[in-house]
Scaffold this motif. Structure first.
Motif, PDB file in Angstrom:
ATOM      1  N   SER A  23       0.864  -1.178   0.000  1.00 11.45           N
ATOM      2  CA  SER A  23       0.000   0.000   0.000  1.00 11.45           C
ATOM      3  C   SER A  23       0.899   1.226   0.000  1.00 11.45           C
ATOM      4  O   SER A  23       2.087   1.145   0.302  1.00 11.45           O
ATOM      5  CB  SER A  23      -0.911   0.042   1.235  1.00 11.45           C
ATOM      6  N   TYR A  24       0.305   2.370  -0.346  1.00 12.16           N
ATOM      7  CA  TYR A  24       0.973   3.645  -0.171  1.00 12.16           C
ATOM      8  C   TYR A  24      -0.091   4.676   0.162  1.00 12.16           C
ATOM      9  O   TYR A  24      -1.064   4.794  -0.586  1.00 12.16           O
ATOM     10  CB  TYR A  24       1.740   4.102  -1.420  1.00 12.16           C
ATOM     11  N   PRO A  25       0.079   5.449   1.251  1.00 10.67           N
ATOM     12  CA  PRO A  25       1.115   5.280   2.269  1.00 10.67           C
ATOM     13  C   PRO A  25       1.002   3.915   2.967  1.00 10.67           C
ATOM     14  O   PRO A  25      -0.064   3.296   2.955  1.00 10.67           O
ATOM     15  CB  PRO A  25       0.843   6.421   3.251  1.00 10.67           C
ATOM     16  N   THR A  26       2.094   3.489   3.588  1.00  7.56           N
ATOM     17  CA  THR A  26       2.102   2.187   4.247  1.00  7.56           C
ATOM     18  C   THR A  26       1.351   2.256   5.573  1.00  7.56           C
ATOM     19  O   THR A  26       1.145   3.332   6.149  1.00  7.56           O
ATOM     20  CB  THR A  26       3.540   1.717   4.462  1.00  7.56           C
ATOM     21  N   ALA A  27       0.935   1.093   6.074  1.00  9.19           N
ATOM     22  CA  ALA A  27       0.012   1.029   7.213  1.00  9.19           C
ATOM     23  C   ALA A  27       0.569   1.663   8.480  1.00  9.19           C
ATOM     24  O   ALA A  27      -0.206   2.108   9.346  1.00  9.19           O
ATOM     25  CB  ALA A  27      -0.379  -0.423   7.470  1.00  9.19           C
ATOM     26  N   ASN A  28       1.882   1.727   8.637  1.00 11.78           N
ATOM     27  CA  ASN A  28       2.433   2.313   9.852  1.00 11.78           C
ATOM     28  C   ASN A  28       2.171   3.816   9.943  1.00 11.78           C
ATOM     29  O   ASN A  28       2.360   4.422  10.998  1.00 11.78           O
ATOM     30  CB  ASN A  28       3.944   2.046   9.940  1.00 11.78           C
ATOM     31  N   SER A 296      -3.536 -17.146 -14.737  1.00 13.87           N
ATOM     32  CA  SER A 296      -4.067 -15.792 -14.906  1.00 13.87           C
ATOM     33  C   SER A 296      -3.128 -14.724 -14.364  1.00 13.87           C
ATOM     34  O   SER A 296      -3.109 -13.591 -14.853  1.00 13.87           O
ATOM     35  CB  SER A 296      -5.439 -15.670 -14.231  1.00 13.87           C
ATOM     36  N   LEU A 297      -2.327 -15.065 -13.357  1.00  6.69           N
ATOM     37  CA  LEU A 297      -1.384 -14.095 -12.809  1.00  6.69           C
ATOM     38  C   LEU A 297      -0.347 -13.685 -13.850  1.00  6.69           C
ATOM     39  O   LEU A 297       0.176 -12.566 -13.811  1.00  6.69           O
ATOM     40  CB  LEU A 297      -0.683 -14.677 -11.572  1.00  6.69           C
ATOM     41  N   ALA A 298      -0.072 -14.590 -14.790  1.00  2.16           N
ATOM     42  CA  ALA A 298       0.899 -14.302 -15.855  1.00  2.16           C
ATOM     43  C   ALA A 298       0.257 -13.747 -17.112  1.00  2.16           C
ATOM     44  O   ALA A 298       0.949 -13.157 -17.955  1.00  2.16           O
ATOM     45  CB  ALA A 298       1.674 -15.575 -16.204  1.00  2.16           C
ATOM     46  N   THR A 299      -1.059 -13.904 -17.259  1.00  4.69           N
ATOM     47  CA  THR A 299      -1.709 -13.492 -18.509  1.00  4.69           C
ATOM     48  C   THR A 299      -2.546 -12.220 -18.364  1.00  4.69           C
ATOM     49  O   THR A 299      -2.891 -11.596 -19.364  1.00  4.69           O
ATOM     50  CB  THR A 299      -2.620 -14.614 -19.032  1.00  4.69           C
ATOM     51  N   LYS A 300      -2.883 -11.832 -17.135  1.00  6.25           N
ATOM     52  CA  LYS A 300      -3.705 -10.647 -16.915  1.00  6.25           C
ATOM     53  C   LYS A 300      -2.861  -9.509 -16.335  1.00  6.25           C
ATOM     54  O   LYS A 300      -1.765  -9.744 -15.834  1.00  6.25           O
ATOM     55  CB  LYS A 300      -4.864 -10.985 -15.966  1.00  6.25           C
ATOM     56  N   PRO A 301      -3.373  -8.276 -16.395  1.00  8.61           N
ATOM     57  CA  PRO A 301      -2.637  -7.153 -15.800  1.00  8.61           C
ATOM     58  C   PRO A 301      -2.336  -7.411 -14.323  1.00  8.61           C
ATOM     59  O   PRO A 301      -3.194  -7.896 -13.575  1.00  8.61           O
ATOM     60  CB  PRO A 301      -3.593  -5.973 -15.981  1.00  8.61           C
ATOM     61  N   LEU A 302      -1.124  -7.085 -13.917  1.00 12.40           N
ATOM     62  CA  LEU A 302      -0.670  -7.352 -12.559  1.00 12.40           C
ATOM     63  C   LEU A 302      -0.924  -6.133 -11.671  1.00 12.40           C
ATOM     64  O   LEU A 302      -0.626  -5.001 -12.041  1.00 12.40           O
ATOM     65  CB  LEU A 302       0.820  -7.688 -12.578  1.00 12.40           C
ATOM     66  N   ASN A 303      -1.471  -6.385 -10.485  1.00 14.80           N
ATOM     67  CA  ASN A 303      -1.721  -5.336  -9.504  1.00 14.80           C
ATOM     68  C   ASN A 303      -1.108  -5.752  -8.174  1.00 14.80           C
ATOM     69  O   ASN A 303      -0.642  -6.882  -8.009  1.00 14.80           O
ATOM     70  CB  ASN A 303      -3.225  -5.091  -9.350  1.00 14.80           C
ATOM     71  N   ARG A 304      -1.131  -4.850  -7.213  1.00 15.12           N
ATOM     72  CA  ARG A 304      -0.548  -5.145  -5.903  1.00 15.12           C
ATOM     73  C   ARG A 304      -1.426  -4.545  -4.817  1.00 15.12           C
ATOM     74  O   ARG A 304      -1.810  -3.367  -4.891  1.00 15.12           O
ATOM     75  CB  ARG A 304       0.871  -4.577  -5.809  1.00 15.12           C
ATOM     76  N   ASN A 305      -1.766  -5.380  -3.815  1.00 14.06           N
ATOM     77  CA  ASN A 305      -2.502  -4.886  -2.657  1.00 14.06           C
ATOM     78  C   ASN A 305      -2.006  -5.630  -1.422  1.00 14.06           C
ATOM     79  O   ASN A 305      -0.914  -6.197  -1.432  1.00 14.06           O
ATOM     80  CB  ASN A 305      -4.021  -5.024  -2.861  1.00 14.06           C
ATOM     81  N   PHE A 306      -2.788  -5.620  -0.353  1.00 16.68           N
ATOM     82  CA  PHE A 306      -2.327  -6.202   0.908  1.00 16.68           C
ATOM     83  C   PHE A 306      -2.127  -7.713   0.837  1.00 16.68           C
ATOM     84  O   PHE A 306      -1.489  -8.288   1.716  1.00 16.68           O
ATOM     85  CB  PHE A 306      -3.312  -5.849   2.038  1.00 16.68           C
ATOM     86  N   GLN A 307      -2.658  -8.371  -0.191  1.00 19.52           N
ATOM     87  CA  GLN A 307      -2.410  -9.792  -0.385  1.00 19.52           C
ATOM     88  C   GLN A 307      -1.177 -10.038  -1.264  1.00 19.52           C
ATOM     89  O   GLN A 307      -0.846 -11.170  -1.558  1.00 19.52           O
ATOM     90  CB  GLN A 307      -3.629 -10.477  -1.024  1.00 19.52           C
ATOM     91  N   GLY A 308      -0.503  -8.988  -1.680  1.00 19.96           N
ATOM     92  CA  GLY A 308       0.666  -9.124  -2.537  1.00 19.96           C
ATOM     93  C   GLY A 308       0.296  -8.901  -3.995  1.00 19.96           C
ATOM     94  O   GLY A 308      -0.559  -8.079  -4.315  1.00 19.96           O
ATOM     95  N   TYR A 309       0.940  -9.639  -4.900  1.00 18.16           N
ATOM     96  CA  TYR A 309       0.643  -9.510  -6.324  1.00 18.16           C
ATOM     97  C   TYR A 309      -0.645 -10.257  -6.645  1.00 18.16           C
ATOM     98  O   TYR A 309      -0.887 -11.367  -6.160  1.00 18.16           O
ATOM     99  CB  TYR A 309       1.795 -10.052  -7.163  1.00 18.16           C
ATOM    100  N   THR A 310      -1.461  -9.643  -7.497  1.00 20.36           N
ATOM    101  CA  THR A 310      -2.793 -10.183  -7.752  1.00 20.36           C
ATOM    102  C   THR A 310      -3.305  -9.696  -9.098  1.00 20.36           C
ATOM    103  O   THR A 310      -2.799  -8.705  -9.649  1.00 20.36           O
ATOM    104  CB  THR A 310      -3.767  -9.736  -6.636  1.00 20.36           C
TER     105      THR A 310
END
Length: 453
Positions: A23-28, A296-310
């Motif tokens: 995330s940005y800003p980070t949780a701290n 699908s992780l390799a074939t679709k647009p890559l995003n990032r959230n609190f679960q990591g890459y998705t």
């Protein structure tokens, strides 16, 4: 890129305590100025057809692994788990009454802790409550984190019965000496048995997590572990660097610090794992995820959230349960961390929000830049201008140009509208992201963030 291309002085110079940038800003940086009232208003402001991602946190395990920094607690009694489920259902009822009626739910994830600590009846009960409260798509990705030591055939039946179609298994390392040093004994055979339970029931999407930088771990032990993992043929593999933060995770004080690998050893481990996986046919995605080419992780647009890459591109993430974090277009919200505090707050007004962050225009801009760097290793003026306007893009382009000009390590390469990370620079992408972080305090970061290599 071979290890010979990276010298020890460079690794040691870049081995800083930095965020993982989920995330940005980070949780701290979250503040108690954001509370339940803000969360209610933010949910009410969502578009009627909003796509939602849902995360459900189960903060219980049978025992605490020494390396773990997750928000969870050990219990040998089931009563606390059952009481927690009552509270969770109450929060589900409140939140589902606030989200737009026309929402869609393409992604659902249960994490912990250990979601499979739940009884068969309660797995079915929680799944039913979520299905009755939210609009799952026909092809909703429904993932659950599994502790193989707790899994049974009846529980596998229950998970599949509520629609689970992807599982994530934590392996960390199969070496018995390493497992003993982190307080988690989990054999290859136990892990395979759990995986087989789900594959036999038609669940074909499997993720496995490994951790490098653990006590008594070596390149050789990890080489043996990754070979066994590849035998199990998971669709996705994540390799995380161990974050030793005993000031924050007190159970980590049981870890023998003298047995922890140093920065150069950690870097070599990460490179070895990457080499083995890519040679086997896995595609590297972002910093530390790998997937089969057809996944699908390799074939679709890559995003990032609190679960990591998705592949989850939903702008709104709803977090349910103690400590759970949500992200909405307006900002971040986090529930009370302690289970008792969470229960009291839900009992009082239906929500347990204790802190969060309201995003500024500059936050949104920098969050976009950092996410694209973490996912695509690129800084693109055109992409920023398309999303935020040319004036805003020009402001950050000056920062990007300064980075390229002052790049003694050869991490960056100029492009027509920005820069991209070179193969030499990609392992250090967190260092590059940190240069766009307006809130990072390098002095205080050591107690809050993991080592960047």
């Amino acid at each position: 890129m071979s290890l010979n291309e990276i010298d020890k002085a460079l690794v040691m110079r870049r081995a800083a305590a930095l965020p993982r940038y989920t995330s940005y800003p980070t949780a701290n940086h979250f503040k108690p100025t954001v509370g339940p009232g803000d969360y209610r208003n933010w949910l009410a402001g969502l578009a009627d057809d909003a796509a939602l991602s849902l995360y459900v946190h189960i903060p219980f395990c049978n025992e605490m692994c020494w390396y773990c920094a997750c928000s969870t607690k050990a219990t040998r009694r089931y009563d606390p788990v059952a009481r927690y489920l009552d509270t969770l259902e109450a929060e589900i009822a409140t939140v589902s009454g606030l989200v737009p009626r026309g929402h869609r739910l393409p992604h659902l994830h249960w994490g912990g802790g250990s979601p499979d600590i739940l009884s068969v009846a309660d797995i079915t009960r929680l799944g039913g409550a979520l299905k009755a409260s939210f609009h799952l798509d026909a092809d909703t990705e429904f993932a659950v984190e599994i502790d193989p030591r707790l899994m049974t055939a009846d529980k596998a039946d229950a998970f599949v019965g509520i629609g689970v179609n992807r599982i994530s298994i934590g392996v960390q390392d199969f070496d018995p000496a390493v497992q003993a040093a982190i307080g988690r004994m989990q054999s290859y055979e136990v892990s395979k048995a759990s995986l087989d339970l789900f594959r036999d029931r038609g669940v074909t999407s499997v993720n496995m997590d490994l951790v490098y930088g653990l006590p008594h771990q070596t390149e050789q032990s990890l080489t043996r572990t990754i070979a066994r993992v590849i035998e199990l043929s998971p669709d996705r593999i994540a390799i995380f660097g161990y974050a030793h933060l005993p000031q924050r995770a007190h159970n980590q004080k049981l870890i023998d610090e003298a047995a922890l690998p140093g920065p150069m050893e950690r870097f070599a481990m990460a490179r070895r794992l990457t080499t083995q996986l890519t040679k086997t046919g896995y595609v590297q995605l972002g910093l530390d995820h790998f997937a089969r080419r057809e996944d699908s992780l390799a074939t679709k647009p890559l995003n990032r959230n609190f679960q990591g890459y998705t592949t989850d591109g939903a702008e709104t993430l709803i977090g349910l349960g103690a400590s759970a974090i949500g992200k909405l277009p307006q900002g971040y919200v986090q529930n009370a961390v302690a289970v008792g505090d969470y229960a009291n707050r839900v009992g009082q007004n239906g929500l347990a929000t204790t802190r969060g962050w309201t995003l500024t225009p500059d936050d949104r801009l920098r969050a976009f830049v950092i996410e694209r760097l973490m996912c695509d290793f690129t800084f693109s003026f055109a992409a920023i201008a398309a999303n935020f306007g040319e004036a805003e893009a020009h402001a950050l382009l000056r920062e990007a140009d300064a980075l390229v000009v002052n790049d003694p390590d050869g991490f960056l390469k100029s492009t027509d509208d920005g820069f991209e990370l070179t193969p030499r620079g990609r392992p250090f992408v967190r260092n590059i992201c940190a240069r766009f972080d307006a809130y990072l305090n390098p002095v205080a970061g050591g107690a809050k963030h993991s080592m960047s290599v």
